[in-house]
Design a protein around this motif. Structure first.
Motif, PDB file in Angstrom:
ATOM      1  N   SER A  47       0.831  -1.210   0.000  1.00 50.10           N
ATOM      2  CA  SER A  47       0.000   0.000   0.000  1.00 50.10           C
ATOM      3  C   SER A  47       0.862   1.255   0.000  1.00 50.10           C
ATOM      4  O   SER A  47       0.621   2.184  -0.773  1.00 50.10           O
ATOM      5  CB  SER A  47      -0.917   0.022   1.224  1.00 50.10           C
ATOM      6  OG  SER A  47      -1.761  -1.092   1.241  1.00 50.10           O
ATOM      7  N   LEU A 102      -4.627   4.251 -10.962  1.00 53.34           N
ATOM      8  CA  LEU A 102      -5.904   3.638 -10.603  1.00 53.34           C
ATOM      9  C   LEU A 102      -6.391   2.720 -11.715  1.00 53.34           C
ATOM     10  O   LEU A 102      -6.893   1.622 -11.448  1.00 53.34           O
ATOM     11  CB  LEU A 102      -6.945   4.720 -10.313  1.00 53.34           C
ATOM     12  CG  LEU A 102      -8.336   4.252  -9.918  1.00 53.34           C
ATOM     13  CD1 LEU A 102      -8.289   3.499  -8.600  1.00 53.34           C
ATOM     14  CD2 LEU A 102      -9.276   5.438  -9.809  1.00 53.34           C
ATOM     15  N   LEU A 105      -4.419  -0.229 -11.317  1.00 56.72           N
ATOM     16  CA  LEU A 105      -4.825  -0.956 -10.115  1.00 56.72           C
ATOM     17  C   LEU A 105      -6.193  -1.593 -10.286  1.00 56.72           C
ATOM     18  O   LEU A 105      -6.488  -2.615  -9.672  1.00 56.72           O
ATOM     19  CB  LEU A 105      -4.863  -0.022  -8.901  1.00 56.72           C
ATOM     20  CG  LEU A 105      -3.527   0.457  -8.365  1.00 56.72           C
ATOM     21  CD1 LEU A 105      -3.761   1.474  -7.261  1.00 56.72           C
ATOM     22  CD2 LEU A 105      -2.722  -0.700  -7.845  1.00 56.72           C
ATOM     23  N   GLY A 106      -7.013  -0.989 -11.119  1.00 60.62           N
ATOM     24  CA  GLY A 106      -8.341  -1.532 -11.348  1.00 60.62           C
ATOM     25  C   GLY A 106      -8.282  -2.963 -11.850  1.00 60.62           C
ATOM     26  O   GLY A 106      -9.185  -3.755 -11.626  1.00 60.62           O
ATOM     27  N   MET A 108      -6.054  -4.788 -10.745  1.00 62.25           N
ATOM     28  CA  MET A 108      -5.388  -5.364  -9.583  1.00 62.25           C
ATOM     29  C   MET A 108      -3.946  -5.776  -9.890  1.00 62.25           C
ATOM     30  O   MET A 108      -3.487  -6.823  -9.507  1.00 62.25           O
ATOM     31  CB  MET A 108      -6.183  -6.549  -9.022  1.00 62.25           C
ATOM     32  CG  MET A 108      -7.555  -6.168  -8.521  1.00 62.25           C
ATOM     33  SD  MET A 108      -7.561  -4.784  -7.387  1.00 62.25           S
ATOM     34  CE  MET A 108      -7.155  -5.576  -5.869  1.00 62.25           C
ATOM     35  N   ARG A 126      -4.860  -8.497  -1.734  1.00 61.52           N
ATOM     36  CA  ARG A 126      -5.348  -7.561  -2.757  1.00 61.52           C
ATOM     37  C   ARG A 126      -6.506  -6.725  -2.235  1.00 61.52           C
ATOM     38  O   ARG A 126      -6.542  -5.510  -2.422  1.00 61.52           O
ATOM     39  CB  ARG A 126      -5.814  -8.322  -3.998  1.00 61.52           C
ATOM     40  CG  ARG A 126      -4.728  -8.758  -4.901  1.00 61.52           C
ATOM     41  CD  ARG A 126      -5.335  -9.385  -6.126  1.00 61.52           C
ATOM     42  NE  ARG A 126      -4.289  -9.880  -6.994  1.00 61.52           N
ATOM     43  CZ  ARG A 126      -4.473 -10.793  -7.929  1.00 61.52           C
ATOM     44  NH1 ARG A 126      -5.662 -11.301  -8.118  1.00 61.52           N
ATOM     45  NH2 ARG A 126      -3.481 -11.173  -8.684  1.00 61.52           N
ATOM     46  N   ALA A 130      -6.393  -2.695  -1.628  1.00 60.16           N
ATOM     47  CA  ALA A 130      -7.397  -1.859  -2.287  1.00 60.16           C
ATOM     48  C   ALA A 130      -8.150  -1.017  -1.255  1.00 60.16           C
ATOM     49  O   ALA A 130      -8.428   0.162  -1.479  1.00 60.16           O
ATOM     50  CB  ALA A 130      -8.365  -2.727  -3.083  1.00 60.16           C
ATOM     51  N   SER A 134      -8.131   3.010  -1.125  1.00 59.87           N
ATOM     52  CA  SER A 134      -9.435   3.670  -1.168  1.00 59.87           C
ATOM     53  C   SER A 134      -9.626   4.599   0.028  1.00 59.87           C
ATOM     54  O   SER A 134     -10.108   5.723  -0.116  1.00 59.87           O
ATOM     55  CB  SER A 134     -10.531   2.598  -1.197  1.00 59.87           C
ATOM     56  OG  SER A 134     -11.790   3.170  -1.135  1.00 59.87           O
ATOM     57  N   ARG A 166     -13.446   3.262  -4.719  1.00 56.37           N
ATOM     58  CA  ARG A 166     -13.644   1.994  -4.006  1.00 56.37           C
ATOM     59  C   ARG A 166     -14.196   0.940  -4.948  1.00 56.37           C
ATOM     60  O   ARG A 166     -13.734  -0.202  -4.965  1.00 56.37           O
ATOM     61  CB  ARG A 166     -14.594   2.220  -2.823  1.00 56.37           C
ATOM     62  CG  ARG A 166     -14.641   1.096  -1.832  1.00 56.37           C
ATOM     63  CD  ARG A 166     -15.460   1.450  -0.587  1.00 56.37           C
ATOM     64  NE  ARG A 166     -14.965   2.652   0.081  1.00 56.37           N
ATOM     65  CZ  ARG A 166     -15.599   3.828   0.095  1.00 56.37           C
ATOM     66  NH1 ARG A 166     -16.760   3.977  -0.497  1.00 56.37           N
ATOM     67  NH2 ARG A 166     -15.081   4.859   0.731  1.00 56.37           N
ATOM     68  N   LEU A 169     -11.598  -0.361  -7.395  1.00 59.37           N
ATOM     69  CA  LEU A 169     -10.571  -1.193  -6.798  1.00 59.37           C
ATOM     70  C   LEU A 169     -11.082  -2.534  -6.276  1.00 59.37           C
ATOM     71  O   LEU A 169     -10.281  -3.407  -5.964  1.00 59.37           O
ATOM     72  CB  LEU A 169      -9.896  -0.435  -5.642  1.00 59.37           C
ATOM     73  CG  LEU A 169      -9.015   0.739  -6.056  1.00 59.37           C
ATOM     74  CD1 LEU A 169      -8.542   1.511  -4.836  1.00 59.37           C
ATOM     75  CD2 LEU A 169      -7.838   0.260  -6.881  1.00 59.37           C
ATOM     76  N   GLU A 170     -12.387  -2.683  -6.196  1.00 59.52           N
ATOM     77  CA  GLU A 170     -12.926  -3.942  -5.694  1.00 59.52           C
ATOM     78  C   GLU A 170     -12.598  -5.063  -6.656  1.00 59.52           C
ATOM     79  O   GLU A 170     -12.706  -4.904  -7.865  1.00 59.52           O
ATOM     80  CB  GLU A 170     -14.455  -3.842  -5.536  1.00 59.52           C
ATOM     81  CG  GLU A 170     -14.894  -3.017  -4.368  1.00 59.52           C
ATOM     82  CD  GLU A 170     -16.398  -2.867  -4.274  1.00 59.52           C
ATOM     83  OE1 GLU A 170     -17.118  -3.284  -5.207  1.00 59.52           O
ATOM     84  OE2 GLU A 170     -16.843  -2.304  -3.266  1.00 59.52           O
TER      85      GLU A 170
END
Length: 171
Positions: A47, A102, A105-106, A108, A126, A130, A134, A166, A169-170
């Protein structure tokens, strides 16, 4: 962080090996506790790496430093928007970098976490990373949108609202 991931992989493999052995129940439990501790370290490190890589970490540090600084009449009058590095242009530049990250990261894309061999542990890490990212975005968002921050049109600084980040990133 790679050492933590290596340790996590080794310990989880040991735990899996002794899972059904009654004589090793105590060791199984101890290994589980160790896995939890190492997972916490991996989550914090991954993170922090992501937040620093996109610049949010330094902005959050500046914001925390400003909020926790000793209160004098001069400090009370200084608005968040006038703190060097937290001006609107600096935030916009940082948030553009965050937006690009992002999108990455979306999907992951977390290189260290992707090296965790146990799927359950990898997914838990993960999800936790996330969540940390977030929450960090939400903290910055709320700090900037606060009426006391001194920004004019602060909603124009952010492309996304915290709940949108959020959702992206889920897993």
């Amino acid at each position: 962080i790679s050492k933590c991931v290596y340790l996590l992989n080794c310990v989880s493999m040991l735990q899996t090996t002794i899972k059904d052995k009654n004589f090793a129940l105590k060791q199984y439990i101890l290994l589980g506790a160790h896995i939890e501790k190492v997972m916490t370290d991996v989550i914090k490190l991954q993170s922090a790496l992501i937040l620093e890589d996109c610049g949010l970490g330094s902005k959050l540090s500046l914001m925390a430093l400003h909020q926790n600084s000793p209160t004098s009449t001069e400090q009370q009058q200084q608005l968040l928007s006038s703190v060097p590095g937290l001006d609107a242009q600096s935030l916009i530049k940082t948030l553009k970098l965050f937006d690009a990250k992002l999108l990455d990261l979306g999907t992951m894309s977390m290189p260290f976490i992707d090296k965790i061999q146990t799927q359950l542990i990898r997914n838990q890490c993960r999800t936790a990373v996330a969540s940390v990212i977030s929450q960090a975005y939400s903290d910055l968002y709320n700090g900037v949108l606060s009426p006391a921050s001194g920004y004019t049109n602060p909603e124009c600084i952010f492309r996304y609202k915290p709940d949108q980040v959020r959702t992206m990133l889920e897993p």
